[in-house]
Write a protein that holds these residues in place. Structure first.
Motif, PDB file in Angstrom:
ATOM      1  N   PHE A   1       0.864  -1.180   0.000  1.00 16.72           N
ATOM      2  CA  PHE A   1       0.000   0.000   0.000  1.00 16.72           C
ATOM      3  C   PHE A   1       0.901   1.230   0.000  1.00 16.72           C
ATOM      4  O   PHE A   1       1.738   1.395   0.878  1.00 16.72           O
ATOM      5  N   ILE A   2       0.754   2.081  -1.014  1.00 15.55           N
ATOM      6  CA  ILE A   2       1.533   3.322  -1.068  1.00 15.55           C
ATOM      7  C   ILE A   2       0.620   4.539  -1.064  1.00 15.55           C
ATOM      8  O   ILE A   2       1.075   5.655  -1.242  1.00 15.55           O
ATOM      9  N   GLY A   3      -0.673   4.284  -0.871  1.00 13.15           N
ATOM     10  CA  GLY A   3      -1.630   5.376  -0.797  1.00 13.15           C
ATOM     11  C   GLY A   3      -1.396   6.176   0.466  1.00 13.15           C
ATOM     12  O   GLY A   3      -0.547   5.862   1.285  1.00 13.15           O
ATOM     13  N   GLY A   4      -2.169   7.177   0.606  1.00 14.59           N
ATOM     14  CA  GLY A   4      -1.966   8.063   1.738  1.00 14.59           C
ATOM     15  C   GLY A   4      -3.210   8.284   2.550  1.00 14.59           C
ATOM     16  O   GLY A   4      -4.130   7.471   2.584  1.00 14.59           O
ATOM     17  N   GLU A   5      -3.228   9.421   3.172  1.00 17.10           N
ATOM     18  CA  GLU A   5      -4.271   9.776   4.115  1.00 17.10           C
ATOM     19  C   GLU A   5      -5.657   9.830   3.463  1.00 17.10           C
ATOM     20  O   GLU A   5      -6.639   9.376   4.052  1.00 17.10           O
TER      21      GLU A   5
ATOM     22  N   GLN B   1      -7.045   6.349   2.997  1.00 15.54           N
ATOM     23  CA  GLN B   1      -7.404   5.761   4.284  1.00 15.54           C
ATOM     24  C   GLN B   1      -8.686   6.378   4.838  1.00 15.54           C
ATOM     25  O   GLN B   1      -9.527   5.682   5.387  1.00 15.54           O
ATOM     26  N   LYS B   2      -8.855   7.670   4.670  1.00 16.13           N
ATOM     27  CA  LYS B   2     -10.082   8.325   5.135  1.00 16.13           C
ATOM     28  C   LYS B   2     -11.299   7.815   4.375  1.00 16.13           C
ATOM     29  O   LYS B   2     -12.348   7.570   4.965  1.00 16.13           O
ATOM     30  N   ILE B   3     -11.159   7.651   3.065  1.00 15.91           N
ATOM     31  CA  ILE B   3     -12.275   7.149   2.255  1.00 15.91           C
ATOM     32  C   ILE B   3     -12.640   5.741   2.696  1.00 15.91           C
ATOM     33  O   ILE B   3     -13.816   5.410   2.855  1.00 15.91           O
ATOM     34  N   LEU B   4     -11.639   4.893   2.900  1.00 14.46           N
ATOM     35  CA  LEU B   4     -11.908   3.529   3.338  1.00 14.46           C
ATOM     36  C   LEU B   4     -12.599   3.511   4.700  1.00 14.46           C
ATOM     37  O   LEU B   4     -13.509   2.715   4.937  1.00 14.46           O
ATOM     38  N   THR B   5     -12.183   4.379   5.591  1.00 17.28           N
ATOM     39  CA  THR B   5     -12.803   4.470   6.918  1.00 17.28           C
ATOM     40  C   THR B   5     -14.263   4.892   6.793  1.00 17.28           C
ATOM     41  O   THR B   5     -15.130   4.383   7.508  1.00 17.28           O
ATOM     42  N   LEU B   6     -14.537   5.808   5.870  1.00 18.42           N
ATOM     43  CA  LEU B   6     -15.909   6.285   5.691  1.00 18.42           C
ATOM     44  C   LEU B   6     -16.835   5.222   5.103  1.00 18.42           C
ATOM     45  O   LEU B   6     -18.005   5.141   5.473  1.00 18.42           O
ATOM     46  N   VAL B   7     -16.339   4.404   4.167  1.00 15.42           N
ATOM     47  CA  VAL B   7     -17.209   3.421   3.515  1.00 15.42           C
ATOM     48  C   VAL B   7     -17.271   2.094   4.257  1.00 15.42           C
ATOM     49  O   VAL B   7     -18.189   1.309   4.032  1.00 15.42           O
ATOM     50  N   GLU B   8     -16.339   1.840   5.167  1.00 12.78           N
ATOM     51  CA  GLU B   8     -16.299   0.556   5.870  1.00 12.78           C
ATOM     52  C   GLU B   8     -17.610   0.195   6.563  1.00 12.78           C
ATOM     53  O   GLU B   8     -18.074  -0.942   6.449  1.00 12.78           O
TER      54      GLU B   8
END
Length: 135
Positions: free
Chosen positions: A115-119, A122-129
């Protein structure tokens, strides 16, 4: 004033420029990120990588984790068949899409995905989880 600000676009840099070889050379648009995480398989990939030590997994381990999270519609089907379909889909569709979006680094020679993505990712993933349905 820099050109991107004149046009009203945001310069999204998800990784520190000083983070070494995995830093992004160009900004990535929110549309690209949203498109990349719109699929349940790709969210499962990113979640598995985010929870791995050093945000890196070997390909076969990633396949197992995604197969465990993305359940087959027919629970009676053979799990080996399900894992094989996941393996093929990851290799031919999902990993290339995430790599094209510069969210992961997929080393086909070594079989490691990082994973080389950033903040923002991670925020998007947290929102859709909370909306991902797992049976």
């Amino acid at each position: 004033m820099d050109e991107s600000r004149k046009l009203g676009t945001r310069n999204i840099q998800s990784i520190d420029a000083g983070s070494g070889s995995s830093g992004r050379e160009k900004p990535i648009s929110p549309d690209t990120i949203l498109s990349a995480v719109a699929n349940e398989h790709r969210r499962a990939i990113l979640d598995a990588l985010d929870n791995a030590s050093e945000k890196t997994l070997e390909y076969d381990v990633l396949v197992d984790r995604v197969a465990d999270r993305v359940r087959d519609e027919d629970a009676k089907r053979e799990s080996d068949e399900h894992r094989q379909r996941i393996r093929i889909a990851l290799h031919h569709t999902h990993l290339p899409k995430l790599e094209e979006a510069r969210i992961i680094d997929y080393e086909t020679e070594t079989g490691y995905i990082q994973f080389i993505g950033g903040e923002l990712e991670q925020k998007i993933l947290t929102l859709v989880e909370p909306y991902d349905i797992h049976e």
